[in-house]
Design a protein around this motif. Structure first.
Motif, PDB file in Angstrom:
ATOM      1  N   GLU B 213       0.838  -1.209   0.000  1.00 54.20           N
ATOM      2  CA  GLU B 213       0.000   0.000   0.000  1.00 54.20           C
ATOM      3  C   GLU B 213       0.872   1.258   0.000  1.00 54.20           C
ATOM      4  O   GLU B 213       0.579   2.229  -0.699  1.00 54.20           O
ATOM      5  CB  GLU B 213      -0.945  -0.011   1.207  1.00 54.20           C
ATOM      6  N   LYS B 215       3.829   1.497  -1.264  1.00 54.72           N
ATOM      7  CA  LYS B 215       4.414   1.568  -2.614  1.00 54.72           C
ATOM      8  C   LYS B 215       3.420   2.197  -3.598  1.00 54.72           C
ATOM      9  O   LYS B 215       3.768   3.045  -4.409  1.00 54.72           O
ATOM     10  CB  LYS B 215       4.795   0.146  -3.061  1.00 54.72           C
ATOM     11  N   ARG B 216       2.140   1.773  -3.504  1.00 55.23           N
ATOM     12  CA  ARG B 216       1.099   2.311  -4.390  1.00 55.23           C
ATOM     13  C   ARG B 216       0.951   3.824  -4.274  1.00 55.23           C
ATOM     14  O   ARG B 216       0.642   4.505  -5.222  1.00 55.23           O
ATOM     15  CB  ARG B 216      -0.264   1.725  -3.993  1.00 55.23           C
ATOM     16  N   TRP B 217       1.112   4.311  -3.036  1.00 57.25           N
ATOM     17  CA  TRP B 217       0.854   5.735  -2.781  1.00 57.25           C
ATOM     18  C   TRP B 217       2.139   6.555  -2.777  1.00 57.25           C
ATOM     19  O   TRP B 217       2.118   7.706  -2.376  1.00 57.25           O
ATOM     20  CB  TRP B 217       0.102   5.900  -1.452  1.00 57.25           C
ATOM     21  N   LYS B 377      -8.211  -1.461  -6.852  1.00 55.89           N
ATOM     22  CA  LYS B 377      -6.856  -1.042  -7.184  1.00 55.89           C
ATOM     23  C   LYS B 377      -6.696  -1.171  -8.700  1.00 55.89           C
ATOM     24  O   LYS B 377      -7.203  -2.112  -9.298  1.00 55.89           O
ATOM     25  CB  LYS B 377      -5.858  -1.924  -6.438  1.00 55.89           C
ATOM     26  N   GLU B 382      -0.934  -1.885 -10.729  1.00 52.83           N
ATOM     27  CA  GLU B 382      -0.447  -2.990  -9.885  1.00 52.83           C
ATOM     28  C   GLU B 382       0.631  -3.775 -10.630  1.00 52.83           C
ATOM     29  O   GLU B 382       1.654  -4.146 -10.062  1.00 52.83           O
ATOM     30  CB  GLU B 382      -1.599  -3.951  -9.524  1.00 52.83           C
ATOM     31  N   LEU B 385       3.881  -1.889 -10.842  1.00 52.88           N
ATOM     32  CA  LEU B 385       4.575  -1.830  -9.544  1.00 52.88           C
ATOM     33  C   LEU B 385       5.026  -3.217  -9.068  1.00 52.88           C
ATOM     34  O   LEU B 385       5.607  -3.345  -8.005  1.00 52.88           O
ATOM     35  CB  LEU B 385       3.644  -1.215  -8.481  1.00 52.88           C
TER      36      LEU B 385
END
Lengths: 112, 389
Positions: B213, B215-217, B377, B382, B385
Protein backbone atom coordinates in the motif's frame (compact mmCIF):
# COMPACT_ATOMS: atom_id res chain seq x y z
CA UNK A 1 -9.08 24.71 36.70
CA UNK A 2 -8.01 24.05 33.07
CA UNK A 3 -7.82 20.35 32.21
CA UNK A 4 -5.39 18.20 30.26
CA UNK A 5 -5.33 14.44 29.73
CA UNK A 6 -2.41 12.00 30.11
CA UNK A 7 -3.33 8.95 28.01
CA UNK A 8 -1.01 6.40 29.74
CA UNK A 9 1.44 6.43 32.66
CA UNK A 10 4.37 6.02 30.22
CA UNK A 11 3.55 9.30 28.41
CA UNK A 12 5.89 12.28 28.72
CA UNK A 13 3.29 14.76 27.43
CA UNK A 14 -0.24 15.80 28.36
CA UNK A 15 -2.87 16.96 25.82
CA UNK A 16 -4.84 20.14 26.56
CA UNK A 17 -8.63 19.56 26.64
CA UNK A 18 -9.21 23.32 26.30
CA UNK A 19 -7.18 26.43 25.40
CA UNK A 20 -4.76 26.98 28.31
CA UNK A 21 -3.08 30.34 28.96
CA UNK A 22 0.59 30.68 29.90
CA UNK A 23 1.31 30.42 33.64
CA UNK A 24 -1.93 28.64 34.55
CA UNK A 25 -2.03 25.61 36.86
CA UNK A 26 -3.46 22.67 34.92
CA UNK A 27 -5.47 19.78 36.37
CA UNK A 28 -4.17 16.54 34.86
CA UNK A 29 -6.47 13.55 34.47
CA UNK A 30 -5.84 10.04 33.16
CA UNK A 31 -7.99 8.00 30.74
CA UNK A 32 -9.99 6.56 33.66
CA UNK A 33 -10.83 10.07 34.90
CA UNK A 34 -8.46 9.96 37.93
CA UNK A 35 -6.84 13.23 38.95
CA UNK A 36 -3.01 13.40 38.81
CA UNK A 37 -0.71 16.04 40.41
CA UNK A 38 -1.25 19.38 38.62
CA UNK A 39 1.51 21.31 36.85
CA UNK A 40 1.69 24.82 35.44
CA UNK A 41 2.30 25.57 31.75
CA UNK A 42 5.06 27.99 30.69
CA UNK A 43 3.58 28.74 27.26
CA UNK A 44 -0.02 29.01 26.04
CA UNK A 45 -1.30 25.64 24.83
CA UNK A 46 -4.21 25.51 22.34
CA UNK A 47 -6.83 22.77 22.88
CA UNK A 48 -5.74 19.42 21.41
CA UNK A 49 -2.04 20.35 21.71
CA UNK A 50 0.64 18.95 24.00
CA UNK A 51 3.01 20.14 26.73
CA UNK A 52 5.94 18.42 28.49
CA UNK A 53 5.18 16.66 31.79
CA UNK A 54 8.87 16.89 32.77
CA UNK A 55 12.12 18.16 31.26
CA UNK A 56 12.76 16.37 27.93
CA UNK A 57 16.21 16.01 26.36
CA UNK A 58 17.13 16.21 22.68
CA UNK A 59 17.13 12.70 21.18
CA UNK A 60 14.51 11.33 23.63
CA UNK A 61 11.30 9.88 22.15
CA UNK A 62 7.99 11.73 22.38
CA UNK A 63 5.74 9.24 24.20
CA UNK A 64 1.95 9.51 23.85
CA UNK A 65 -0.60 6.66 24.07
CA UNK A 66 2.27 4.74 25.75
CA UNK A 67 4.22 4.52 22.50
CA UNK A 68 6.99 6.42 20.72
CA UNK A 69 5.49 9.03 18.39
CA UNK A 70 8.70 10.78 17.18
CA UNK A 71 11.99 12.22 18.52
CA UNK A 72 12.60 15.41 20.53
CA UNK A 73 14.93 17.69 18.52
CA UNK A 74 15.85 20.24 21.21
CA UNK A 75 15.73 20.23 25.02
CA UNK A 76 12.21 21.04 26.24
CA UNK A 77 11.49 22.21 29.81
CA UNK A 78 8.51 20.98 31.85
CA UNK A 79 5.30 22.82 30.97
CA UNK A 80 6.53 23.93 27.55
CA UNK A 81 4.70 23.44 24.24
CA UNK A 82 5.65 20.20 22.43
CA UNK A 83 4.94 20.27 18.70
CA UNK A 84 6.37 20.35 15.17
CA UNK A 85 9.09 22.92 16.13
CA UNK A 86 10.76 20.62 18.67
CA UNK A 87 9.74 17.09 17.57
CA UNK A 88 10.39 15.22 14.32
CA UNK A 89 8.78 12.08 12.94
CA UNK A 90 10.92 8.94 12.72
CA UNK A 91 8.86 7.85 9.72
CA UNK A 92 7.87 10.68 7.35
CA UNK A 93 8.94 14.14 8.47
CA UNK A 94 7.02 17.36 7.78
CA UNK A 95 9.00 19.60 5.36
CA UNK A 96 10.51 22.76 7.01
CA UNK A 97 8.37 25.30 5.06
CA UNK A 98 5.22 23.44 6.14
CA UNK A 99 6.38 23.52 9.79
CA UNK A 100 6.74 27.31 9.49
CA UNK A 101 3.25 27.51 7.94
CA UNK A 102 1.74 25.40 10.75
CA UNK A 103 3.32 27.59 13.47
CA UNK A 104 2.27 30.79 11.63
CA UNK A 105 -1.33 29.57 11.40
CA UNK A 106 -1.20 28.82 15.13
CA UNK A 107 0.25 32.33 15.84
CA UNK A 108 2.98 30.62 17.89
CA UNK A 109 5.78 32.73 19.38
CA UNK A 110 8.31 30.96 21.60
CA UNK A 111 7.73 31.69 25.28
CA UNK A 112 4.28 33.26 24.74
CA UNK B 1 -25.15 -11.88 24.25
CA UNK B 2 -27.67 -12.17 21.40
CA UNK B 3 -29.41 -10.13 18.70
CA UNK B 4 -32.39 -10.61 16.40
CA UNK B 5 -31.52 -10.87 12.74
CA UNK B 6 -32.52 -12.36 9.40
CA UNK B 7 -31.00 -15.80 8.91
CA UNK B 8 -29.79 -16.40 5.33
CA UNK B 9 -29.58 -19.83 3.64
CA UNK B 10 -25.77 -19.95 4.11
CA UNK B 11 -26.13 -19.40 7.87
CA UNK B 12 -25.04 -15.74 7.87
CA UNK B 13 -27.37 -13.28 9.61
CA UNK B 14 -28.49 -9.88 8.33
CA UNK B 15 -29.47 -6.92 10.49
CA UNK B 16 -31.42 -5.42 7.55
CA UNK B 17 -33.61 -7.13 4.92
CA UNK B 18 -32.75 -5.18 1.75
CA UNK B 19 -32.95 -5.85 -1.97
CA UNK B 20 -29.88 -5.19 -4.10
CA UNK B 21 -30.26 -4.04 -7.70
CA UNK B 22 -26.89 -4.17 -9.45
CA UNK B 23 -26.17 -2.32 -12.67
CA UNK B 24 -23.10 -4.07 -14.05
CA UNK B 25 -22.56 -1.25 -16.51
CA UNK B 26 -23.24 2.48 -16.36
CA UNK B 27 -25.71 2.41 -19.27
CA UNK B 28 -28.30 0.54 -17.19
CA UNK B 29 -28.04 2.74 -14.06
CA UNK B 30 -31.24 4.66 -14.87
CA UNK B 31 -33.09 1.42 -15.61
CA UNK B 32 -31.98 -0.02 -12.24
CA UNK B 33 -33.19 3.11 -10.44
CA UNK B 34 -36.55 2.92 -12.24
CA UNK B 35 -36.87 -0.74 -11.15
CA UNK B 36 -35.95 0.14 -7.55
CA UNK B 37 -38.35 3.10 -7.30
CA UNK B 38 -41.31 1.21 -5.83
CA UNK B 39 -39.32 -0.58 -3.10
CA UNK B 40 -38.18 1.35 0.00
CA UNK B 41 -35.70 -1.38 0.86
CA UNK B 42 -34.10 -1.56 -2.62
CA UNK B 43 -30.52 -0.33 -3.00
CA UNK B 44 -28.91 0.31 -6.38
CA UNK B 45 -25.21 -0.14 -6.93
CA UNK B 46 -23.86 0.66 -10.35
CA UNK B 47 -20.50 -0.06 -11.88
CA UNK B 48 -19.60 3.34 -13.30
CA UNK B 49 -16.02 2.31 -14.00
CA UNK B 50 -16.36 0.23 -17.16
CA UNK B 51 -18.50 -2.27 -19.05
CA UNK B 52 -15.42 -4.44 -19.68
CA UNK B 53 -14.53 -7.45 -17.60
CA UNK B 54 -10.76 -7.76 -18.12
CA UNK B 55 -8.78 -5.84 -15.53
CA UNK B 56 -11.87 -5.20 -13.39
CA UNK B 57 -12.06 -8.50 -11.57
CA UNK B 58 -11.50 -6.94 -8.11
CA UNK B 59 -14.41 -4.58 -8.75
CA UNK B 60 -16.67 -7.49 -9.74
CA UNK B 61 -15.59 -9.45 -6.64
CA UNK B 62 -16.62 -6.42 -4.56
CA UNK B 63 -20.08 -6.40 -6.17
CA UNK B 64 -20.48 -10.16 -5.66
CA UNK B 65 -19.36 -9.74 -2.03
CA UNK B 66 -22.00 -7.07 -1.46
CA UNK B 67 -24.63 -9.42 -2.94
CA UNK B 68 -23.53 -12.13 -0.51
CA UNK B 69 -23.68 -9.70 2.45
CA UNK B 70 -26.30 -10.95 4.93
CA UNK B 71 -28.08 -7.56 5.03
CA UNK B 72 -29.19 -8.34 1.46
CA UNK B 73 -32.23 -10.61 1.11
CA UNK B 74 -32.30 -10.89 -2.67
CA UNK B 75 -30.39 -9.62 -5.71
CA UNK B 76 -31.30 -8.54 -9.24
CA UNK B 77 -28.38 -8.04 -11.63
CA UNK B 78 -28.99 -5.92 -14.73
CA UNK B 79 -26.72 -5.58 -17.76
CA UNK B 80 -27.30 -3.62 -20.95
CA UNK B 81 -26.11 -6.54 -23.02
CA UNK B 82 -23.51 -4.91 -25.27
CA UNK B 83 -20.70 -4.82 -22.72
CA UNK B 84 -18.56 -7.80 -21.82
CA UNK B 85 -19.85 -8.33 -18.28
CA UNK B 86 -22.40 -11.13 -18.37
CA UNK B 87 -24.77 -10.40 -15.44
CA UNK B 88 -24.58 -14.08 -14.46
CA UNK B 89 -20.89 -13.53 -13.53
CA UNK B 90 -22.33 -11.60 -10.57
CA UNK B 91 -25.69 -13.34 -10.05
CA UNK B 92 -24.46 -16.96 -10.09
CA UNK B 93 -21.97 -16.97 -7.18
CA UNK B 94 -24.55 -15.14 -5.05
CA UNK B 95 -27.22 -17.71 -6.00
CA UNK B 96 -24.80 -20.47 -4.98
CA UNK B 97 -25.05 -19.26 -1.34
CA UNK B 98 -28.76 -20.16 -1.54
CA UNK B 99 -29.89 -16.55 -1.79
CA UNK B 100 -32.47 -15.45 -4.42
CA UNK B 101 -30.39 -13.91 -7.20
CA UNK B 102 -31.79 -13.09 -10.65
CA UNK B 103 -30.36 -11.46 -13.73
CA UNK B 104 -31.56 -9.78 -16.93
CA UNK B 105 -30.12 -8.18 -20.09
CA UNK B 106 -31.89 -5.06 -21.31
CA UNK B 107 -31.13 -5.80 -24.98
CA UNK B 108 -32.91 -9.17 -24.76
CA UNK B 109 -36.15 -7.55 -23.58
CA UNK B 110 -37.24 -5.30 -26.43
CA UNK B 111 -36.22 -1.86 -25.18
CA UNK B 112 -35.95 0.30 -22.10
CA UNK B 113 -39.66 0.39 -21.16
CA UNK B 114 -40.10 -3.35 -21.49
CA UNK B 115 -36.87 -3.96 -19.54
CA UNK B 116 -38.07 -1.74 -16.70
CA UNK B 117 -41.42 -3.51 -16.64
CA UNK B 118 -39.71 -6.92 -16.56
CA UNK B 119 -37.25 -5.76 -13.88
CA UNK B 120 -40.12 -4.49 -11.74
CA UNK B 121 -41.83 -7.86 -11.84
CA UNK B 122 -38.57 -9.58 -10.81
CA UNK B 123 -38.03 -7.05 -8.00
CA UNK B 124 -41.60 -7.63 -6.82
CA UNK B 125 -40.95 -11.38 -6.74
CA UNK B 126 -37.74 -10.84 -4.70
CA UNK B 127 -39.52 -8.42 -2.38
CA UNK B 128 -42.33 -10.89 -1.63
CA UNK B 129 -39.77 -13.59 -0.90
CA UNK B 130 -37.77 -11.25 1.38
CA UNK B 131 -40.91 -10.30 3.32
CA UNK B 132 -41.31 -13.93 4.40
CA UNK B 133 -38.02 -13.76 6.35
CA UNK B 134 -38.55 -12.82 10.01
CA UNK B 135 -36.07 -11.80 12.70
CA UNK B 136 -34.75 -14.68 14.79
CA UNK B 137 -32.58 -14.60 17.92
CA UNK B 138 -28.95 -15.50 17.19
CA UNK B 139 -25.66 -15.25 19.15
CA UNK B 140 -23.32 -12.26 18.78
CA UNK B 141 -20.86 -14.56 16.99
CA UNK B 142 -23.00 -13.82 13.91
CA UNK B 143 -22.15 -10.10 14.04
CA UNK B 144 -19.29 -8.49 12.12
CA UNK B 145 -18.63 -4.77 12.52
CA UNK B 146 -16.36 -2.51 10.45
CA UNK B 147 -14.51 0.34 12.21
CA UNK B 148 -13.45 3.47 10.34
CA UNK B 149 -12.45 7.11 10.95
CA UNK B 150 -13.46 10.04 8.75
CA UNK B 151 -12.84 13.75 9.17
CA UNK B 152 -10.42 13.09 12.06
CA UNK B 153 -9.37 15.87 14.40
CA UNK B 154 -7.74 16.27 17.81
CA UNK B 155 -10.77 14.73 19.55
CA UNK B 156 -10.55 11.52 17.49
CA UNK B 157 -7.50 9.98 19.20
CA UNK B 158 -8.58 11.15 22.68
CA UNK B 159 -12.30 10.44 22.60
CA UNK B 160 -14.12 8.76 19.69
CA UNK B 161 -11.44 6.24 18.67
CA UNK B 162 -10.87 4.92 22.23
CA UNK B 163 -14.69 4.66 22.58
CA UNK B 164 -14.83 2.51 19.44
CA UNK B 165 -11.83 0.50 20.68
CA UNK B 166 -13.70 -0.31 23.91
CA UNK B 167 -16.80 -1.42 21.95
CA UNK B 168 -14.63 -3.42 19.50
CA UNK B 169 -13.06 -5.30 22.42
CA UNK B 170 -16.47 -5.99 23.93
CA UNK B 171 -17.93 -7.22 20.62
CA UNK B 172 -15.01 -9.66 20.34
CA UNK B 173 -15.26 -10.66 24.04
CA UNK B 174 -18.86 -11.66 23.26
CA UNK B 175 -17.87 -13.81 20.27
CA UNK B 176 -18.23 -11.24 17.48
CA UNK B 177 -15.89 -10.02 14.75
CA UNK B 178 -14.38 -6.60 14.02
CA UNK B 179 -12.72 -5.49 10.76
CA UNK B 180 -10.44 -2.45 10.48
CA UNK B 181 -8.88 -1.10 7.30
CA UNK B 182 -7.38 2.08 5.83
CA UNK B 183 -4.00 0.39 5.32
CA UNK B 184 -2.23 3.59 4.16
CA UNK B 185 -3.06 5.07 7.55
CA UNK B 186 -1.06 2.35 9.31
CA UNK B 187 2.14 4.28 8.40
CA UNK B 188 3.97 5.05 11.64
CA UNK B 189 2.08 2.35 13.53
CA UNK B 190 3.43 -0.70 11.70
CA UNK B 191 5.59 -1.90 14.60
CA UNK B 192 2.66 -1.99 17.05
CA UNK B 193 0.29 -3.68 14.59
CA UNK B 194 2.87 -6.36 13.72
CA UNK B 195 3.42 -7.00 17.46
CA UNK B 196 -0.34 -7.59 17.81
CA UNK B 197 -0.57 -10.30 15.13
CA UNK B 198 -1.69 -13.74 16.34
CA UNK B 199 1.20 -15.58 14.65
CA UNK B 200 4.02 -15.21 12.12
CA UNK B 201 1.80 -16.11 9.18
CA UNK B 202 -0.56 -13.22 9.96
CA UNK B 203 2.44 -10.95 10.66
CA UNK B 204 4.08 -11.70 7.30
CA UNK B 205 0.83 -11.08 5.44
CA UNK B 206 0.18 -7.79 7.23
CA UNK B 207 3.74 -6.64 6.57
CA UNK B 208 3.30 -7.45 2.86
CA UNK B 209 0.01 -5.57 2.43
CA UNK B 210 1.30 -2.53 4.37
CA UNK B 211 4.45 -2.32 2.19
CA UNK B 212 2.41 -2.80 -1.00
CA UNK B 213 0.00 0.00 0.00
CA UNK B 214 2.85 2.40 0.76
CA UNK B 215 4.41 1.57 -2.61
CA UNK B 216 1.10 2.31 -4.39
CA UNK B 217 0.85 5.74 -2.78
CA UNK B 218 4.53 6.67 -3.15
CA UNK B 219 4.74 7.45 -6.86
CA UNK B 220 7.22 10.32 -7.49
CA UNK B 221 5.37 13.46 -8.55
CA UNK B 222 2.05 12.30 -7.09
CA UNK B 223 2.25 13.11 -3.39
CA UNK B 224 0.04 11.33 -0.89
CA UNK B 225 -1.71 13.46 1.69
CA UNK B 226 -1.43 11.56 4.94
CA UNK B 227 -0.82 14.52 7.28
CA UNK B 228 -2.52 17.82 6.57
CA UNK B 229 -1.61 21.28 7.91
CA UNK B 230 -5.05 21.25 9.55
CA UNK B 231 -4.14 18.05 11.41
CA UNK B 232 -1.04 19.75 12.84
CA UNK B 233 -2.76 23.03 13.69
CA UNK B 234 -5.25 20.88 15.61
CA UNK B 235 -2.41 19.41 17.65
CA UNK B 236 -1.08 16.35 15.79
CA UNK B 237 2.72 16.63 15.68
CA UNK B 238 3.84 13.54 13.76
CA UNK B 239 2.31 10.89 11.51
CA UNK B 240 3.05 8.39 14.29
CA UNK B 241 0.86 10.36 16.72
CA UNK B 242 -1.97 10.60 14.16
CA UNK B 243 -1.76 6.89 13.33
CA UNK B 244 -1.52 5.69 16.92
CA UNK B 245 -4.58 7.77 17.81
CA UNK B 246 -6.46 6.21 14.89
CA UNK B 247 -5.39 2.66 15.82
CA UNK B 248 -7.24 2.99 19.15
CA UNK B 249 -10.42 2.04 17.31
CA UNK B 250 -9.05 -1.48 16.85
CA UNK B 251 -9.20 -2.13 20.60
CA UNK B 252 -6.63 -4.39 22.24
CA UNK B 253 -7.28 -7.93 20.93
CA UNK B 254 -4.71 -9.78 18.79
CA UNK B 255 -5.01 -9.50 15.00
CA UNK B 256 -6.49 -12.88 13.97
CA UNK B 257 -6.10 -12.42 10.25
CA UNK B 258 -5.55 -10.11 7.29
CA UNK B 259 -8.23 -9.89 4.58
CA UNK B 260 -7.00 -9.25 1.07
CA UNK B 261 -9.06 -7.89 -1.80
CA UNK B 262 -7.70 -8.45 -5.28
CA UNK B 263 -8.53 -9.88 -8.69
CA UNK B 264 -8.59 -13.38 -7.18
CA UNK B 265 -11.35 -12.57 -4.69
CA UNK B 266 -12.24 -10.86 -1.43
CA UNK B 267 -11.28 -12.65 1.77
CA UNK B 268 -13.76 -12.80 4.65
CA UNK B 269 -13.18 -13.68 8.34
CA UNK B 270 -13.18 -17.43 9.00
CA UNK B 271 -13.47 -17.23 12.79
CA UNK B 272 -14.42 -14.49 15.29
CA UNK B 273 -11.94 -11.83 16.40
CA UNK B 274 -10.11 -8.76 15.09
CA UNK B 275 -9.16 -8.56 11.40
CA UNK B 276 -7.32 -5.96 9.36
CA UNK B 277 -8.40 -5.77 5.74
CA UNK B 278 -7.74 -4.02 2.47
CA UNK B 279 -10.52 -1.51 3.04
CA UNK B 280 -9.89 1.83 1.37
CA UNK B 281 -9.54 5.00 3.49
CA UNK B 282 -12.04 6.68 1.12
CA UNK B 283 -15.28 6.58 3.12
CA UNK B 284 -17.94 5.94 0.46
CA UNK B 285 -16.10 3.04 -1.14
CA UNK B 286 -14.96 1.69 2.24
CA UNK B 287 -18.57 0.74 2.98
CA UNK B 288 -18.59 -1.46 -0.13
CA UNK B 289 -15.30 -3.08 0.96
CA UNK B 290 -16.67 -3.69 4.48
CA UNK B 291 -19.92 -5.08 3.06
CA UNK B 292 -18.01 -7.39 0.69
CA UNK B 293 -16.01 -8.68 3.68
CA UNK B 294 -19.29 -9.50 5.44
CA UNK B 295 -19.70 -6.59 7.89
CA UNK B 296 -23.33 -5.81 8.80
CA UNK B 297 -22.65 -2.36 10.27
CA UNK B 298 -19.91 0.27 10.55
CA UNK B 299 -18.74 2.25 13.58
CA UNK B 300 -17.54 5.56 12.22
CA UNK B 301 -15.62 8.14 14.25
CA UNK B 302 -15.62 11.72 13.11
CA UNK B 303 -15.36 15.31 14.12
CA UNK B 304 -18.64 16.30 12.53
CA UNK B 305 -18.52 15.27 8.91
CA UNK B 306 -21.12 13.04 7.32
CA UNK B 307 -21.06 9.63 5.72
CA UNK B 308 -23.97 7.26 5.44
CA UNK B 309 -24.48 4.01 3.56
CA UNK B 310 -27.63 2.16 2.55
CA UNK B 311 -26.23 -1.39 2.73
CA UNK B 312 -24.48 -1.30 6.11
CA UNK B 313 -25.92 1.03 8.79
CA UNK B 314 -23.33 3.58 9.95
CA UNK B 315 -23.19 4.35 13.68
CA UNK B 316 -21.49 7.72 14.16
CA UNK B 317 -19.42 8.75 17.17
CA UNK B 318 -18.05 12.26 17.77
CA UNK B 319 -16.30 14.10 20.60
CA UNK B 320 -15.99 17.42 18.77
CA UNK B 321 -17.99 20.04 20.71
CA UNK B 322 -17.93 22.59 17.87
CA UNK B 323 -19.08 20.26 15.10
CA UNK B 324 -21.44 17.90 16.99
CA UNK B 325 -24.94 17.64 15.50
CA UNK B 326 -28.05 15.44 15.76
CA UNK B 327 -26.47 13.24 13.07
CA UNK B 328 -24.25 11.61 15.70
CA UNK B 329 -25.43 8.41 17.37
CA UNK B 330 -22.97 8.54 20.26
CA UNK B 331 -21.91 11.70 22.10
CA UNK B 332 -18.28 11.51 23.23
CA UNK B 333 -17.99 15.23 24.07
CA UNK B 334 -17.97 14.66 27.84
CA UNK B 335 -14.62 12.85 27.44
CA UNK B 336 -13.14 16.05 26.00
CA UNK B 337 -14.42 17.97 29.04
CA UNK B 338 -12.80 15.41 31.36
CA UNK B 339 -16.27 14.49 32.66
CA UNK B 340 -16.59 10.93 31.28
CA UNK B 341 -14.19 8.15 30.37
CA UNK B 342 -13.91 6.39 27.03
CA UNK B 343 -14.90 3.13 28.75
CA UNK B 344 -18.19 4.68 29.97
CA UNK B 345 -19.08 6.04 26.54
CA UNK B 346 -17.82 2.76 24.98
CA UNK B 347 -20.48 0.88 27.02
CA UNK B 348 -23.14 3.19 25.50
CA UNK B 349 -21.76 2.46 22.03
CA UNK B 350 -21.83 -1.29 22.60
CA UNK B 351 -25.49 -1.04 23.69
CA UNK B 352 -26.22 1.04 20.56
CA UNK B 353 -24.63 -1.61 18.31
CA UNK B 354 -26.99 -4.26 19.73
CA UNK B 355 -30.00 -1.92 19.32
CA UNK B 356 -29.11 -1.21 15.69
CA UNK B 357 -28.50 -4.93 15.05
CA UNK B 358 -31.99 -5.56 16.43
CA UNK B 359 -33.45 -3.12 13.91
CA UNK B 360 -33.36 0.31 15.60
CA UNK B 361 -32.51 2.99 13.05
CA UNK B 362 -29.27 4.97 13.28
CA UNK B 363 -29.53 8.77 13.66
CA UNK B 364 -29.63 9.31 9.90
CA UNK B 365 -30.74 5.93 8.58
CA UNK B 366 -32.68 6.35 5.34
CA UNK B 367 -31.36 9.90 4.81
CA UNK B 368 -28.57 11.38 2.70
CA UNK B 369 -26.90 8.15 1.69
CA UNK B 370 -23.52 8.31 0.01
CA UNK B 371 -23.39 6.83 -3.46
CA UNK B 372 -22.23 3.23 -3.41
CA UNK B 373 -18.92 3.90 -5.15
CA UNK B 374 -17.01 0.76 -5.98
CA UNK B 375 -13.27 1.00 -5.46
CA UNK B 376 -10.60 -1.27 -6.88
CA UNK B 377 -6.86 -1.04 -7.18
CA UNK B 378 -5.83 -0.23 -10.75
CA UNK B 379 -4.71 -3.59 -12.13
CA UNK B 380 -2.41 -2.06 -14.75
CA UNK B 381 -0.67 0.09 -12.13
CA UNK B 382 -0.45 -2.99 -9.89
CA UNK B 383 1.32 -4.75 -12.74
CA UNK B 384 3.74 -1.83 -13.27
CA UNK B 385 4.57 -1.83 -9.54
CA UNK B 386 5.09 -5.59 -9.46
CA UNK B 387 2.16 -6.05 -7.05
CA UNK B 388 -0.11 -8.29 -9.17
CA UNK B 389 -0.76 -11.63 -7.52
Amino acid sequence: MAKAIVMTSKDNVATALENINKGIDVELIDKKGNTLPSISVCESIPAGNKFALHDLKEGEPLVKYGVECGTITTNILQGHFVHVHNVKSDRIDIPAPIITEILDQMHYREGE
Amino acid sequence: MKFNGYIRPDGSVGIRNSLLIVGVDECCDGICRAIAKDHDNAIVITNFVTCMQAGNEELLHNIIGVGKNPNIAGVLVVAMGCGSINPEIVAKPIRETGKASLSMRVMDLGGTRKAIEHGRSLAQQLSEEAAKCERTTVPLSKLTVGVKCGGSDASSGLASNPVVGFAADKIIDNGGTVIGGEVIEFIGGEKYLLERCRNDEVRTKLDRIMKAEEKRWSIPGADVEIMSIGNSVGGLTTIEEKTLGALHKFGTHPVEGVLEADRNGIETPDKPGLYLGEVTHLCGASAINFAAMGAQCILWTSGGSGFNNAIVPVIRISGNAELFTEDQDIDARAIMRGEATSDEVGEQLFAKVIEVANGAETAVEGLGYAYCSIYQKDQRLEGCLGLLK
